[in-house]
Design an enzyme around this catalytic site. Sequence first.
Site, PDB file in Angstrom:
ATOM      1  N   ASN A   9       0.871  -1.177   0.000  1.00  0.00           N
ATOM      2  CA  ASN A   9       0.000   0.000   0.000  1.00  0.00           C
ATOM      3  C   ASN A   9       0.911   1.231   0.000  1.00  0.00           C
ATOM      4  OD1 ASN A   9      -1.735   2.069   0.714  1.00  0.00           O
ATOM      5  ND2 ASN A   9      -2.699   0.956   2.417  1.00  0.00           N
ATOM      6  N   ARG A  97      -2.450  -1.703  -3.581  1.00  0.00           N
ATOM      7  CA  ARG A  97      -3.492  -0.686  -3.554  1.00  0.00           C
ATOM      8  C   ARG A  97      -3.254   0.261  -4.727  1.00  0.00           C
ATOM      9  NH1 ARG A  97      -4.103   4.159   0.816  1.00  0.00           N
ATOM     10  NH2 ARG A  97      -5.994   5.045  -0.047  1.00  0.00           N
ATOM     11  N   HIS A 185     -11.231   5.453  -0.760  1.00  0.00           N
ATOM     12  CA  HIS A 185     -11.185   4.674   0.492  1.00  0.00           C
ATOM     13  C   HIS A 185     -11.999   3.369   0.386  1.00  0.00           C
ATOM     14  CE1 HIS A 185     -10.221   8.593   2.856  1.00  0.00           C
ATOM     15  NE2 HIS A 185      -9.115   7.886   2.696  1.00  0.00           N
ATOM     16  N   HIS A 212     -14.508   6.914   7.606  1.00  0.00           N
ATOM     17  CA  HIS A 212     -13.064   6.631   7.530  1.00  0.00           C
ATOM     18  C   HIS A 212     -12.351   7.946   7.814  1.00  0.00           C
ATOM     19  CE1 HIS A 212      -9.390   4.625   5.791  1.00  0.00           C
ATOM     20  NE2 HIS A 212      -9.042   5.903   5.789  1.00  0.00           N
ATOM     21  N   ARG A 245      -6.432  18.776   3.649  1.00  0.00           N
ATOM     22  CA  ARG A 245      -7.335  19.055   2.517  1.00  0.00           C
ATOM     23  C   ARG A 245      -8.637  19.657   3.041  1.00  0.00           C
ATOM     24  NH1 ARG A 245      -7.079  13.039   0.186  1.00  0.00           N
ATOM     25  NH2 ARG A 245      -5.548  12.666   1.813  1.00  0.00           N
ATOM     26  N   GLU A 383      -6.727  -2.504   5.453  1.00  0.00           N
ATOM     27  CA  GLU A 383      -6.728  -2.451   3.989  1.00  0.00           C
ATOM     28  C   GLU A 383      -5.832  -3.539   3.393  1.00  0.00           C
ATOM     29  OE1 GLU A 383      -5.834   1.746   4.484  1.00  0.00           O
ATOM     30  OE2 GLU A 383      -7.275   2.226   2.924  1.00  0.00           O
TER      31      GLU A 383
HETATM   32  P1  ADP Z   1      -3.482   7.104   6.856  1.00  0.00           P
HETATM   33  O1  ADP Z   1      -4.651   7.754   6.165  1.00  0.00           O
HETATM   34  O2  ADP Z   1      -2.156   7.644   6.432  1.00  0.00           O
HETATM   35  O3  ADP Z   1      -3.552   5.599   6.880  1.00  0.00           O
HETATM   36  P2  ADP Z   1      -4.194   6.955   9.655  1.00  0.00           P
HETATM   37  O4  ADP Z   1      -5.460   6.217   9.398  1.00  0.00           O
HETATM   38  O5  ADP Z   1      -3.103   6.223  10.355  1.00  0.00           O
HETATM   39  O6  ADP Z   1      -3.622   7.625   8.348  1.00  0.00           O
HETATM   40  O7  ADP Z   1      -4.574   8.272  10.511  1.00  0.00           O
HETATM   41  C1  ADP Z   1      -3.600   9.196  10.889  1.00  0.00           C
HETATM   42  C2  ADP Z   1      -4.245  10.267  11.762  1.00  0.00           C
HETATM   43  O8  ADP Z   1      -4.843   9.679  12.925  1.00  0.00           O
HETATM   44  C3  ADP Z   1      -3.232  11.263  12.343  1.00  0.00           C
HETATM   45  O9  ADP Z   1      -3.055  12.358  11.489  1.00  0.00           O
HETATM   46  C4  ADP Z   1      -3.864  11.707  13.657  1.00  0.00           C
HETATM   47  O10 ADP Z   1      -4.561  12.930  13.457  1.00  0.00           O
HETATM   48  C5  ADP Z   1      -4.894  10.631  13.949  1.00  0.00           C
HETATM   49  N1  ADP Z   1      -4.650   9.981  15.262  1.00  0.00           N
HETATM   50  C6  ADP Z   1      -3.759   9.017  15.549  1.00  0.00           C
HETATM   51  N2  ADP Z   1      -3.812   8.701  16.867  1.00  0.00           N
HETATM   52  C7  ADP Z   1      -4.762   9.506  17.431  1.00  0.00           C
HETATM   53  C8  ADP Z   1      -5.287   9.687  18.749  1.00  0.00           C
HETATM   54  N3  ADP Z   1      -4.854   8.952  19.767  1.00  0.00           N
HETATM   55  N4  ADP Z   1      -6.252  10.604  18.925  1.00  0.00           N
HETATM   56  C9  ADP Z   1      -6.715  11.328  17.892  1.00  0.00           C
HETATM   57  N5  ADP Z   1      -6.269  11.203  16.631  1.00  0.00           N
HETATM   58  C10 ADP Z   1      -5.301  10.315  16.402  1.00  0.00           C
END
Ligand code: ADP
Length: 398
Positions: A9, A97, A185, A212, A245, A383
């Site tokens: 991915n 992906r 997504h 998501h 964004r 994913e």
């Molecule tokens: P990606 O889309 O790159 O897979 P993720 O699904 O891992 O990203 O999400 C990343 C985001 O999750 C980070 O930018 C952060 O804002 C949020 N995040 C991670 N841990 C926490 C937490 N404990 N509380 C709130 N938000 C969180």
Amino acid sequence: MHEIILALNAGSSSIKFQAFAIAGDGLERRVSGLLEGIGNAARLVIRDGAGRILRDDHLSTAAAPSVEAAETVVGDWLLGDEAMQLIGGRIAAIGHRVVHGGADFSTAAKIDDEVLARITALTHLAPLHQPKNLAPILAWRQRRPELPQIACFDTAFHRGHSALADRFAIPDELYREGVRRYGFHGISYEYVSEKLGEIAPAIAKGRVIIAHLGNGCSLCAVKDGRSVDSTMSFTALDGIPMGTRPGAIDPGIVLYLMREKAMDAAAIEKFLYHQCGLKGLSGISNDVRVLEASAEPQARLALDHFVYRIAKEIGALAAVLGGIDALVFTAGIGENGTDLRARIVAASNWLGLHLDPAANAARQTDLSAAATGPRVLMVPTDEELMIARHTRRILSLT
Ligand code: ADP
């Protein structure tokens, strides 16, 4: 010896990968990895199947200046002795992906010259993402040409949308050349929908909104396991605000930027993908954790606006579905953002959604306050597992 499926991915600044062994009807996770911070302070973290960290390497900027270079780091590691021992099997196939599958790919596809050409031809619809997805496909074709490769599209799950949901109110000739509401997504939404079928089959047959909320954020309206609408559309810019964004904005703003700020397409693209959302509005950070810890009023405003816009779109998708049987949170913020979950549900009380604070704090699956009525659920996405499932299915691997 087990047959192994690799799931890759590749995103704009990270590569996630997992290796699964085919074990009877199931897929057994053997190793997972994340190379993040590409082009900056890159870091490679490898975990075993149980999630224990085996390796946490900080890479020099020179080692992973681009996704292509980072792909080489990951590929070399996967074919090295350490990985082979951990994986304990023979790599039988690779699933990828791919962000854009256009109007035609309604499911995953085995990559041959023709499919590769079609994926490449869609680059103009996702110029920032499609080249990053293509990089590992091309590299593995060179590295191991005999290995079958499968493309899993983020758009595929949404291809069943009605003609109404698929359109913008613009001249039809643009629709015919591909200006449509594709939705993204989809790999995550398909995984969560399948998981719902296992853990809550009655709900999975009903009207579900999946949120998501990660680096990218979108909502999907799902009816009887099928996507009927989604907040992202022609590009991954539409819908609800995200880390960097803006989500949906008045297109007049783009005209304003062109006329008043003399910004060209490249400058506007950079602005919309990297300088807006939580980061732009707060002026502080795109990371929810940083904003929650901040005492600055702009940080509070950014989070308030995020909740407001998500609740507003939940209302819109509930209208599309004619009611709601469950709201499901997934991805980084959806899985970990306890406070934001509570605030989004509080703003959606009018739909009969109510949260149990203890279940929310304990990160349980069912977060609902009442034993009956619409559910609030939290389902961690996977994913890579969904990619591996498609890869196995398409190749009939046993
Ligand atoms: P990606 O889309 O790159 O897979 P993720 O699904 O891992 O990203 O999400 C990343 C985001 O999750 C980070 O930018 C952060 O804002 C949020 N995040 C991670 N841990 C926490 C937490 N404990 N509380 C709130 N938000 C969180």
